[in-house]
Design an enzyme around this catalytic site. Structure first.
Site, mmCIF file in Angstrom:
data_model
loop_
_atom_site.group_PDB
_atom_site.id
_atom_site.type_symbol
_atom_site.label_atom_id
_atom_site.label_comp_id
_atom_site.label_asym_id
_atom_site.label_seq_id
_atom_site.Cartn_x
_atom_site.Cartn_y
_atom_site.Cartn_z
ATOM 1 N N HIS A 1 37.887 77.141 75.899
ATOM 2 C CA HIS A 1 37.314 76.825 75.072
ATOM 3 C C HIS A 1 37.660 76.692 73.290
ATOM 4 C CE1 HIS A 1 33.179 77.862 72.081
ATOM 5 N NE2 HIS A 1 32.431 77.427 73.718
ATOM 6 N N HIS B 1 28.343 72.330 69.841
ATOM 7 C CA HIS B 1 28.236 71.661 70.660
ATOM 8 C C HIS B 1 26.272 71.131 71.177
ATOM 9 C CE1 HIS B 1 31.867 74.282 71.969
ATOM 10 N NE2 HIS B 1 32.130 72.918 71.345
ATOM 11 N N SER C 1 28.587 73.783 75.791
ATOM 12 C CA SER C 1 27.967 74.987 75.661
ATOM 13 C C SER C 1 28.099 76.524 75.748
ATOM 14 C CB SER C 1 26.242 74.531 73.987
ATOM 15 O OG SER C 1 25.831 75.553 74.207
ATOM 16 N N SER C 2 28.952 77.435 75.401
ATOM 17 C CA SER C 2 29.356 78.265 75.704
ATOM 18 C C SER C 2 27.783 78.929 76.303
ATOM 19 C CB SER C 2 30.040 79.025 75.623
ATOM 20 O OG SER C 2 30.449 80.955 75.592
ATOM 21 N N ASN C 3 27.558 79.477 75.000
ATOM 22 C CA ASN C 3 25.839 80.688 74.748
ATOM 23 C C ASN C 3 24.896 80.372 75.671
ATOM 24 O OD1 ASN C 3 23.913 79.371 72.917
ATOM 25 N ND2 ASN C 3 25.622 78.428 72.363
ATOM 26 N N THR D 1 32.832 85.158 70.765
ATOM 27 C CA THR D 1 31.256 85.793 70.011
ATOM 28 C C THR D 1 30.181 84.679 71.401
ATOM 29 O OG1 THR D 1 30.667 83.318 69.089
ATOM 30 C CG2 THR D 1 32.128 85.568 67.638
ATOM 31 N N GLU E 1 36.762 77.809 70.865
ATOM 32 C CA GLU E 1 36.613 79.480 69.729
ATOM 33 C C GLU E 1 37.735 80.442 70.386
ATOM 34 O OE1 GLU E 1 33.270 81.416 69.843
ATOM 35 O OE2 GLU E 1 34.001 83.150 69.241
ATOM 36 N N CYS F 1 31.817 79.718 61.621
ATOM 37 C CA CYS F 1 30.884 80.669 61.991
ATOM 38 C C CYS F 1 31.394 81.912 61.172
ATOM 39 C CB CYS F 1 30.375 80.925 62.308
ATOM 40 S SG CYS F 1 29.014 82.107 63.080
ATOM 41 N N HIS G 1 34.042 76.878 65.287
ATOM 42 C CA HIS G 1 33.815 77.099 66.513
ATOM 43 C C HIS G 1 35.140 78.157 66.229
ATOM 44 C CE1 HIS G 1 31.738 73.881 67.701
ATOM 45 N NE2 HIS G 1 31.165 75.074 68.539
HETATM 46 C C1 2E6 Z 1 29.976 79.019 67.044
HETATM 47 C C2 2E6 Z 1 30.530 79.935 67.951
HETATM 48 C C3 2E6 Z 1 29.777 80.346 68.677
HETATM 49 O O1 2E6 Z 1 30.087 76.813 73.643
HETATM 50 P P1 2E6 Z 1 29.441 77.495 71.788
HETATM 51 O O2 2E6 Z 1 28.387 78.156 72.455
HETATM 52 O O3 2E6 Z 1 31.100 78.486 71.566
HETATM 53 O O4 2E6 Z 1 29.241 76.349 70.755
HETATM 54 P P2 2E6 Z 1 27.801 75.634 70.603
HETATM 55 O O5 2E6 Z 1 28.318 75.120 69.604
HETATM 56 O O6 2E6 Z 1 27.110 75.627 71.255
HETATM 57 O O7 2E6 Z 1 26.858 76.894 69.691
HETATM 58 C C4 2E6 Z 1 27.290 77.386 68.005
HETATM 59 C C5 2E6 Z 1 28.227 78.246 67.829
HETATM 60 C C6 2E6 Z 1 29.379 77.768 67.631
HETATM 61 N N1 2E6 Z 1 28.169 79.634 68.746
HETATM 62 FE FE1 F3S Z 2 27.944 82.130 64.525
HETATM 63 FE FE2 F3S Z 2 27.028 83.228 66.899
HETATM 64 FE FE3 F3S Z 2 25.736 80.542 66.136
HETATM 65 S S1 F3S Z 2 29.429 83.038 65.955
HETATM 66 S S2 F3S Z 2 27.724 80.044 65.098
HETATM 67 S S3 F3S Z 2 25.840 83.251 65.723
HETATM 68 S S4 F3S Z 2 25.811 81.266 67.948
#
Ligand code: 2E6
Ligand code: F3S
Length: 322
Positions: free
Chosen positions: A133, A49, A232-234, A174, A135, A105, A83
């Protein structure tokens, strides 16, 4: 303005921040596919994201689509984003004879497998996550319709009616808030004492570590920037964590040109971090933007070391590609 006229600014930069192992793997997968097979390489959904990442891959020949039905018949690789995807997506790719490469992932895939095991053992699965979302859509899509229920809040737990209160399991997204998820899991365990689940939750190491570093920095600064995208959730969770840890002005910023100087133009101490999908070059760009207005000193605040590495998807490893 001469250097001497600039006010001082102390920048506390969080470590770990930015790219996690799953993001590195997903981006490398697209680049490797482009290098081996040449353009175009199709990618379902933003590979991670971040618009900057997506745009730079697009310029190298990646074509991003929302769904597989936008892709014409082709021998080109079709990559699924980090995701994760519902089971119906690889099934559809197989039907259409696509050369599919799964960049999900491995820590998301692990959650998919957990959900499957619970289902096989006759348990109804509760997924803790955010509706809509990708995921969450992907994890729900691992099991038949109705086999997973989504809960987003403690109130959702209170309102939830399971098919059998003694045959329940939970898994989580996650990238959730560690603190919110602890409360939701406690509520699940209080209502359903026999519920089965992971040791704590399925929040990944990268999410946990980035939130921990923000908790250390946020109470010490006047304002905080989280480099990352609104979808981006995280990254969103990092902004929330900063606010809850006592930093009143915490903002998610895509890149330097998006900084609101009415908020960041008159501060003494700035906290800085980046979501797992935000490239370090954008963090550097932001430090440069502050250095034009302030006499900047940068100090790294480190709360964990990371050495996680995931090998590329099988189809792209050296031996397979030769
Ligand atoms: C996949 C899973 C978790 O919105 P989110 O935080 O899920 O995704 P990105 O792309 O911002 O961060 C990496 C990611 C990929 N986190
Ligand atoms: Fe995987 Fe966590 Fe990154 S689930 S894509 S290691 S934010």
């Amino acid at each position: 303005m001469s250097v001497a006229e600039k006010p001082p600014l102390s920048v506390l930069i969080c470590a770990p921040r930015g790219f996690c192992a799953g993001v590195v793997r997903a981006i490398d997968a697209v680049e490797k596919a482009l290098a081996i097979y040449g353009p175009p390489v199709y990618v379902r959904h933003e590979i991670v994201h971040n618009k900057y990442v997506v745009e730079s891959l697009r310029q190298k020949g990646a074509i991003f689509v929302d769904e597989l039905d936008e892709i014409p018949p082709t021998n080109a690789p079709v990559i699924f984003s980090a995701h994760g995807v519902p089971k119906a997506v690889p099934e559809d790719a197989l039907r259409r004879n696509f050369f599919a490469i799964d960049a999900t992932c491995p820590l998301v895939t692990k959650v998919h497998r957990e959900a499957e095991v619970h289902h096989r053992r006759g348990r109804h699965v509760v997924l803790v996550g955010h509706a809509g979302h990708p995921e969450v859509v992907g994890t729900m899509g691992q099991l038949p319709e109705g086999a997973i229920s989504l809960v987003e809040t403690v109130a959702d737990v209170a309102a939830f009616t399971p098919p059998d209160a003694n045959a329940l399991a939970y898994v989580t997204q996650t990238t959730l808030s560690v603190d919110d998820t602890r409360e939701i899991v406690e509520a699940l365990k209080a209502r359903f004492p026999t519920i089965v689940g992971p040791h704590k939750e399925d929040i990944c190491y990268a999410t946990t570590n980035r939130q921990e570093a923000v908790k250390r920095v946020a109470p010490q600064v006047d304002a905080m920037i989280v480099v990352g995208s609104p979808n981006s959730s995280n990254s969103q969770r990092l902004r929330e964590v900063a606010e809850r840890a006592g930093c009143a002005a915490a903002r998610l910023v895509l890149r330097a040109e998006d900084i609101d100087w009415t908020i960041f133009g008159n501060i003494r101490r700035l906290g800085l971090t980046a979501g797992a999908s935000a490239p370090e070059v954008l963090v550097e760009e932001i430090i440069d933007a502050f250095a034009e207005r302030y006499e900047v000193t940068v100090e790294t605040v480190s709360t964990a070391d990371e050495s996680v590495f995931f090998p590329l998807p099988r189809e792209l490893r050296k031996e397979a590609a030769e």
